[in-house]
Structures are given as C-alpha cells and as structure tokens.
Design an enzyme around this catalytic site. Structure first.
Site, PDB file in Angstrom:
ATOM      1  N   ASN A 183      32.637  40.058  51.005  1.00 27.82           N
ATOM      2  CA  ASN A 183      33.397  39.060  51.766  1.00 27.82           C
ATOM      3  C   ASN A 183      34.295  39.728  52.795  1.00 27.82           C
ATOM      4  OD1 ASN A 183      34.856  36.446  52.276  1.00 27.82           O
ATOM      5  ND2 ASN A 183      36.545  37.618  51.358  1.00 27.82           N
TER       6      ASN A 183
ATOM      7  N   ARG B  32      37.397  30.078  53.419  1.00 25.99           N
ATOM      8  CA  ARG B  32      36.265  30.943  53.773  1.00 25.99           C
ATOM      9  C   ARG B  32      36.447  31.726  55.069  1.00 25.99           C
ATOM     10  NH1 ARG B  32      32.403  26.240  51.514  1.00 25.99           N
ATOM     11  NH2 ARG B  32      31.966  27.164  49.473  1.00 25.99           N
TER      12      ARG B  32
ATOM     13  N   ASP C  15      38.441  39.985  56.831  1.00 22.06           N
ATOM     14  CA  ASP C  15      37.388  39.049  56.442  1.00 22.06           C
ATOM     15  C   ASP C  15      36.156  39.157  57.337  1.00 22.06           C
ATOM     16  OD1 ASP C  15      37.069  36.944  54.419  1.00 22.06           O
ATOM     17  OD2 ASP C  15      36.670  35.657  56.157  1.00 22.06           O
TER      18      ASP C  15
ATOM     19  N   ASP D 197      31.270  39.225  44.545  1.00 23.97           N
ATOM     20  CA  ASP D 197      32.715  39.060  44.501  1.00 23.97           C
ATOM     21  C   ASP D 197      33.156  38.055  45.567  1.00 23.97           C
ATOM     22  OD1 ASP D 197      35.438  40.315  43.673  1.00 23.97           O
ATOM     23  OD2 ASP D 197      35.485  40.446  45.863  1.00 23.97           O
TER      24      ASP D 197
ATOM     25  N   HIS E 177      34.702  32.526  48.916  1.00 24.04           N
ATOM     26  CA  HIS E 177      35.288  32.750  50.234  1.00 24.04           C
ATOM     27  C   HIS E 177      34.236  33.004  51.307  1.00 24.04           C
ATOM     28  CE1 HIS E 177      39.290  32.730  48.438  1.00 24.04           C
ATOM     29  NE2 HIS E 177      38.680  33.298  47.406  1.00 24.04           N
TER      30      HIS E 177
ATOM     31  N   GLU F 179      30.932  34.885  41.958  1.00 24.25           N
ATOM     32  CA  GLU F 179      32.291  34.642  41.503  1.00 24.25           C
ATOM     33  C   GLU F 179      32.896  33.500  42.311  1.00 24.25           C
ATOM     34  OE1 GLU F 179      36.824  36.119  41.200  1.00 24.25           O
ATOM     35  OE2 GLU F 179      35.591  36.469  42.953  1.00 24.25           O
TER      36      GLU F 179
ATOM     37  N   ARG G 206      28.220  37.113  29.549  1.00 26.58           N
ATOM     38  CA  ARG G 206      28.667  38.487  29.809  1.00 26.58           C
ATOM     39  C   ARG G 206      29.809  38.794  28.853  1.00 26.58           C
ATOM     40  NH1 ARG G 206      31.380  39.209  35.473  1.00 26.58           N
ATOM     41  NH2 ARG G 206      32.919  37.872  34.446  1.00 26.58           N
TER      42      ARG G 206
HETATM   43  C1  ARE Z   1      45.536  43.982  46.576  1.00 28.57           C
HETATM   44  C2  ARE Z   1      47.015  43.691  46.369  1.00 28.57           C
HETATM   45  C3  ARE Z   1      47.469  42.635  47.352  1.00 28.57           C
HETATM   46  C4  ARE Z   1      47.169  43.088  48.789  1.00 28.57           C
HETATM   47  C5  ARE Z   1      45.669  43.380  48.906  1.00 28.57           C
HETATM   48  C6  ARE Z   1      45.269  43.908  50.282  1.00 28.57           C
HETATM   49  O1  ARE Z   1      47.219  43.221  45.029  1.00 28.57           O
HETATM   50  O2  ARE Z   1      48.872  42.439  47.200  1.00 28.57           O
HETATM   51  O3  ARE Z   1      47.509  42.054  49.689  1.00 28.57           O
HETATM   52  O4  ARE Z   1      45.320  44.359  47.928  1.00 28.57           O
HETATM   53  O5  ARE Z   1      45.842  45.156  50.536  1.00 28.57           O
HETATM   54  C7  ARE Z   1      41.574  42.463  43.454  1.00 28.57           C
HETATM   55  C8  ARE Z   1      43.011  42.198  43.005  1.00 28.57           C
HETATM   56  C9  ARE Z   1      43.937  41.939  44.161  1.00 28.57           C
HETATM   57  C10 ARE Z   1      43.823  43.062  45.179  1.00 28.57           C
HETATM   58  C11 ARE Z   1      42.377  43.077  45.659  1.00 28.57           C
HETATM   59  C12 ARE Z   1      42.105  44.129  46.735  1.00 28.57           C
HETATM   60  O6  ARE Z   1      43.014  41.069  42.126  1.00 28.57           O
HETATM   61  O7  ARE Z   1      45.275  41.882  43.673  1.00 28.57           O
HETATM   62  O8  ARE Z   1      44.731  42.840  46.257  1.00 28.57           O
HETATM   63  O9  ARE Z   1      41.534  43.396  44.532  1.00 28.57           O
HETATM   64  O10 ARE Z   1      42.441  45.407  46.285  1.00 28.57           O
HETATM   65  C13 ARE Z   1      41.195  34.402  44.202  1.00 28.57           C
HETATM   66  C14 ARE Z   1      39.765  34.570  44.708  1.00 28.57           C
HETATM   67  C15 ARE Z   1      38.909  35.425  43.802  1.00 28.57           C
HETATM   68  C16 ARE Z   1      39.589  36.754  43.463  1.00 28.57           C
HETATM   69  C17 ARE Z   1      40.945  36.421  42.872  1.00 28.57           C
HETATM   70  C18 ARE Z   1      41.732  37.684  42.508  1.00 28.57           C
HETATM   71  O11 ARE Z   1      39.178  33.272  44.864  1.00 28.57           O
HETATM   72  O12 ARE Z   1      37.694  35.700  44.486  1.00 28.57           O
HETATM   73  O13 ARE Z   1      41.730  35.658  43.814  1.00 28.57           O
HETATM   74  N1  ARE Z   1      38.781  37.597  42.568  1.00 28.57           N
HETATM   75  C19 ARE Z   1      37.940  38.705  43.113  1.00 28.57           C
HETATM   76  C20 ARE Z   1      37.951  39.940  42.221  1.00 28.57           C
HETATM   77  C21 ARE Z   1      39.317  40.590  42.263  1.00 28.57           C
HETATM   78  C22 ARE Z   1      39.574  41.118  43.664  1.00 28.57           C
HETATM   79  C23 ARE Z   1      39.023  40.254  44.725  1.00 28.57           C
HETATM   80  C24 ARE Z   1      38.298  39.119  44.473  1.00 28.57           C
HETATM   81  C25 ARE Z   1      39.104  40.760  46.111  1.00 28.57           C
HETATM   82  O14 ARE Z   1      37.510  39.615  40.952  1.00 28.57           O
HETATM   83  O15 ARE Z   1      39.440  41.629  41.319  1.00 28.57           O
HETATM   84  O16 ARE Z   1      41.001  41.231  43.883  1.00 28.57           O
HETATM   85  O17 ARE Z   1      37.946  41.588  46.302  1.00 28.57           O
HETATM   86  C26 ARE Z   1      43.257  30.037  41.962  1.00 28.57           C
HETATM   87  C27 ARE Z   1      42.090  29.883  42.922  1.00 28.57           C
HETATM   88  C28 ARE Z   1      41.216  31.140  42.921  1.00 28.57           C
HETATM   89  C29 ARE Z   1      42.059  32.364  43.190  1.00 28.57           C
HETATM   90  C30 ARE Z   1      43.181  32.450  42.150  1.00 28.57           C
HETATM   91  C31 ARE Z   1      44.096  33.634  42.384  1.00 28.57           C
HETATM   92  O18 ARE Z   1      42.771  30.061  40.626  1.00 28.57           O
HETATM   93  O19 ARE Z   1      41.297  28.771  42.556  1.00 28.57           O
HETATM   94  O20 ARE Z   1      40.222  31.015  43.909  1.00 28.57           O
HETATM   95  O21 ARE Z   1      41.227  33.530  43.082  1.00 28.57           O
HETATM   96  O22 ARE Z   1      43.964  31.258  42.214  1.00 28.57           O
HETATM   97  O23 ARE Z   1      44.688  33.552  43.635  1.00 28.57           O
HETATM   98 CA    CA Z   2      35.480  34.949  54.075  1.00 28.93          CA
END
Ligand code: ARE
Ligand code: CA
Length: 467
Positions: free
Chosen positions: A100, A157, A166, A196, A200, A227, A326
């Site tokens: 993404n 998105r 993005d 992942d 989005h 995801e 899983r």
């Molecule tokens: C990190 C720092 C941030 C900084 C960023 C950029 O923590 O402060 O701004 O870096 O420098 C993981 C971590 C994040 C991390 C990121 C990149 O969790 O903290 O940020 O890696 O290093 C949403 C998304 C969902 C996502 C979750 C975490 O919809 O896709 O947030 N999950 C996946 C992975 C994560 C990963 C990412 C995506 C990014 O599994 O491990 O992040 O690649 C409601 C909504 C959800 C939302 C949720 C939390 O439930 O419905 O959609 O999930 O709130 O906001």
């Molecule tokens: Ca996007």
C-alpha cells in the site's frame, strides 16, 4: 480463485512473527511438517527502513524501501533456502506483503539491503519509485493528508496511513512493480501472500495486480488473504474483497474472547447479520501481531499472556468449522514497540528448543503448545464436515465434526459425562494429551468423556487417528 493455499488440503498456517529465515527453515523440518501445518506466514521479506528511535521496533518492517529480498529476516539466499526446505517437507511459505505504501514521510537513509531512499522526496531508487508513483493531495479528501475518516473510502484509500507514503495502485507502472515482486517470490517457491493494509487500496486496483501475477510453477493461482479490519466501524467492508481471496475477520478475535470468558457466547460465533465474512472467505485467528500489542483493532482479546484462556481459544477455533485458520507464534514483550529478542547487534536471536519442546531465548512458540499443535491434526482430519451433537451447558462444550471427530472442553477443568459422539464404535485416543487418555465409543456412538486436567481443559479425537 485465490483461495487455494497449495498445501494438499491442510487447513492451518502459523505466523512465525519476526523469526529469521534460518530458524523458520529449521522449524519446518523439525516440527511443522510432522505436525501437518499447511504453511508459515513470514514477516515482510523485502528491504525496509532501519528505525533507531525507538531502537529497532518490529514495525520498521512495515516501511518498505524496495522489493529486494533482504530484510531483518535474512538475505535473499537465506530466504530461498527457507522456502525450498519448507516446501520439501510439505510446508508452504506465505509472504506478508506491504504494497500500500513505502516508508513514512520524513524518513531518509539506507535500507536493510543498502538502498538509499528519501521519503520526503518520494524517492526510492531501489525499486525505483518517484513522485508520480504516489497519491497526491488532490485525491485525498483529508485536511492533513493522513487517513483520518474511516467512513469515507476515498480518505481511507488515497490518504497516507499513519504518514506512510501512499502508492497509487491505479498506475500501470506501480501495478507492474508490485506484480514483479510477487512473481519473484513465486519463482523462489512462495505459495501466497498476506496483503497488508488491503483496506487502504481499491479492490479493483488490487485485482489488477493479482491478475497479472504468474501461476505457481506447480500450477494454480497463488493464495491471497487480505488484511481488512472491519469491525462495523467504517465504510470499507470485508465483502468488497471476496473476489480477491480470503479476508481477515477481526470480529472473530472479539467473539472468541467473549466465548472463552462466557461459554454461553459460543452458541453464536458467526453472525452473518453483522456482515462477518462467510465461512468460505473468513480468515480467522485468535490474535495477531498488531492486536496482541494494542496496534490495529485491539480491544478485549486473548493472547499468550493468559495461557490457559489462550489454549481454550485456539483449541475451540481449530475444532470449530468457521473460516481458514492461522495461529500466532509470538515473542515475549513488555514494551509494545519492542522488536524480537535480539543479540548485541540487534539481529534476531536464534529460536532455541528446550528438552520439553518449548522454546527458549524469549520466544513464546504458542504453536508448539499441545492444545494448539495437536488440534491442527484434528482440523485437517475433519475438514469439510458439519457440527453435530452440539452441547453447551454448565461451562462445558462438546460437539462432533460429522462422523470424523469429537471435541470437548470444560471451562472449570472438570467434566464427566456420557455423550453421543456420532462416531463409529472403537478405541480412540485424545490428541491433546498425546494419547495419554483413551476414549471408548460403543456400538450406539456413546462414550464416557472425562476431562480432569485443569491446565489443558479439553480433549479431541478423530477417526483413523493415532491409537
Ligand atoms: C509507525 C509509527 C507511527 C508513524 C509511522 C510512519 O508507529 O507513529 O507515523 O510508523 O513513520 C505497523 C504499526 C504502526 C507503524 C507502521 C509502520 O502498527 O504503528 O507506524 O507499522 O512502521 C489500521 C489499518 C491496518 C493496520 C493498522 C495498524 O487499517 O491496515 O492500522 N495494520 C497493518 C499492519 C501493521 C502495520 C501497517 C498495517 C502498516 O498489520 O502492523 O503498522 O504497514 C480501526 C480501523 C482500522 C485501523 C485501526 C488502527 O480499527 O478500523 O482500519 O487499522 O483502527 O488505527
Ligand atoms: Ca492507499
């Protein structure tokens, strides 16, 4: 169809979160193959940023720098060796794919494969990606440019998720680069992908990418699971992704926690009226690497930190007939940013195996706990059968799976009943206790079911199982 995991009808994968490739390969050979696991989800294998504030958090791997297969998990040669060795023992590898976005705004430096990058200039020469490959402010309806309104799909998105640059997957060039990354993995023997942050990306864009990915060398489309955190709290719903494979069902994490805390809830695990993914699209788990540490859809969840509850949650999940499953394999942590157990140079520590089969060096290895590992055999054996002889009272639950298996669990750790199992007459043995316990089914299908182990308060047996 993108729902075939290519593991000969096996039903369970394990996420070996933050394991390095040489350890994953060893685990395939010494454990996962014998225990009939379908495959392993590995942490993102491509080049990522190196974060030093905080020092080397696990989440640095969700900030890609390029698609070169050199990460904290190991080199490309190590990755290839792992995929081959696992495949040789019937265990497939699924790649956690971060497509993404690239690294977060403001991050500049050198990635794990040695590529320079500058996120503020949208410059990732290791791919290469430049400014035109990313979404622009005019497409993102949020004030600050970040995702801040989950009730608007355009915001979700086209804006930047937590400041991550993005990518614009509507662009042919971007689609090609992502598909090339997938193809490269497939050439090395990978069987599928966790996507992942699929939520989005536009489903049509994801489809265009998947459709241009090659077949596996042995034939068939790769496995994809998406995801999408849908907890009835936003505009993006899991069913938008059904054509693209399985979709994570985060409501199940909540449901299973309620069930373990109050057995009555087990009567109502799959709630279609909530929009929960149907059983043939639901990707199901008790906890994941995010919600076990308060990232991404946390709440009232059960994790390895409460082992007895966790064993009940996973054993039930594997015995039940909802979705593709899983299981999680974690490391111990106090700080939610903390990366894997590490050596002085911050490389991940070896996963060591103790004499009793548990793991050392700070690795939890839930997947090796008997009520987890041995229920994998159960789920494989009963795949495709219905729930029969459902009984849920007095904090005791029991049910058969068709005429192939029987499961019972007692919240208080004790149960002593004569029950109809629906199974053919015979001598069976309990999988969970490694056959320490025997069960006799009589000519009318009845059996005396006894649970007397408070630490592992469940039993399970299958037709044609071990005796
Ligand atoms: C990190 C720092 C941030 C900084 C960023 C950029 O923590 O402060 O701004 O870096 O420098 C993981 C971590 C994040 C991390 C990121 C990149 O969790 O903290 O940020 O890696 O290093 C949403 C998304 C969902 C996502 C979750 C975490 O919809 O896709 O947030 N999950 C996946 C992975 C994560 C990963 C990412 C995506 C990014 O599994 O491990 O992040 O690649 C409601 C909504 C959800 C939302 C949720 C939390 O439930 O419905 O959609 O999930 O709130 O906001
Ligand atoms: Ca996007």
């Amino acid at each position: 169809d993108y729902r075939d995991p290519h593991c000969k009808n096996k039903q369970v994968i394990v996420h070996l979160f933050e394991w390095k490739w040489s350890d994953v390969a060893d685990e395939c050979e010494r454990f996962l193959g014998k225990k009939q696991f379908c495959g392993v989800q590995v942490s993102p294998p491509n080049e990522h940023v190196v974060v030093t504030q905080p020092m080397r958090p696990w989440w640095e791997r969700y900030q890609p720098v390029s698609y070169k297969l050199h990460s904290r998990g190991g080199t490309e040669a190590e990755f290839k060796d792992m995929v081959t060795r696992c495949k040789n023992v019937g265990v497939r590898v699924y790649v956690d794919s971060v497509v993404n976005h690239m690294a977060g705004l403001g991050r500049i430096g050198t990635g794990t494969a040695g590529s320079h990058f500058n996120s503020s200039d949208y410059d990732f020469p290791g791919v290469p990606y430049t400014r035109p490959n990313f979404n622009t402010r005019d497409k993102c309806p949020s004030g600050g440019g970040g995702v801040d309104n989950y009730s608007d799909p355009k915001n979700v998105r086209n804006c930047f998720l937590v400041g991550l640059t993005d990518l614009d997957q509507s662009k042919e060039y971007v689609r090609d680069k992502i598909a090339e990354f997938f193809d490269h993995c497939i050439d090395l023997g990978v069987a599928g992908f966790r996507i992942d942050a699929s939520k989005h990306m536009w489903p049509d864009d994801v489809k265009a990418i998947q459709d241009r990915v090659k077949d596996l060398p042995e034939g068939g489309r790769p496995f994809f699971y998406h995801e999408v955190i849908d907890q009835n709290d936003g505009a993006v719903r899991v069913n938008e992704y059904y054509d693209l494979g399985y979709v994570t069902e985060f409501r199940y994490c909540q449901k299973i926690a309620y069930g373990v805390h109050n057995f009555g809830e087990f009567n109502n695990m799959y709630v279609p009226s909530w929009g929960m993914a149907d059983p043939s699209h639901a990707f199901v788990f008790v906890d994941n690497h995010d919600n076990q540490r308060g990232h991404g859809g946390g709440g009232n969840l059960i994790t390895h930190k409460t082992p007895r509850d966790y064993k009940m949650a996973v054993a039930f999940t594997l015995a039940y007939n909802y979705g593709f499953t899983r299981v999680m394999s974690s490391y111990y942590f106090e700080n939610t940013d903390a990366g894997p157990p590490h050596n002085a140079d911050y490389s991940a520590k070896d996963v060591t195996i103790n004499a009793d089969g548990s793991c050392g060096n700070g690795w939890v290895c839930e997947h090796r706990w008997n009520p987890v590992a041995n229920m994998v055999v159960f789920r494989n054996a009963v795949a495709g059968t219905d729930i029969k002889h459902w009984r849920n009272e007095n904090d005791e639950i029991s049910f058969a799976r068709g005429q192939k298996g029987f499961f019972a669990m007692a919240k208080q750790g004790h149960m002593d009943r004569n029950l109809q199992t629906g199974l053919p007459a015979g001598e069976y043995c309990d999988l969970v206790s490694d056959c320490m316990k025997k069960i006799t089914v009589d000519g009318s299908g009845n059996a005396h079911i006894v649970i007397d182990n408070s630490a592992e308060p469940m039993l399970a047996f299958i037709v044609d199982g071990p005796t």
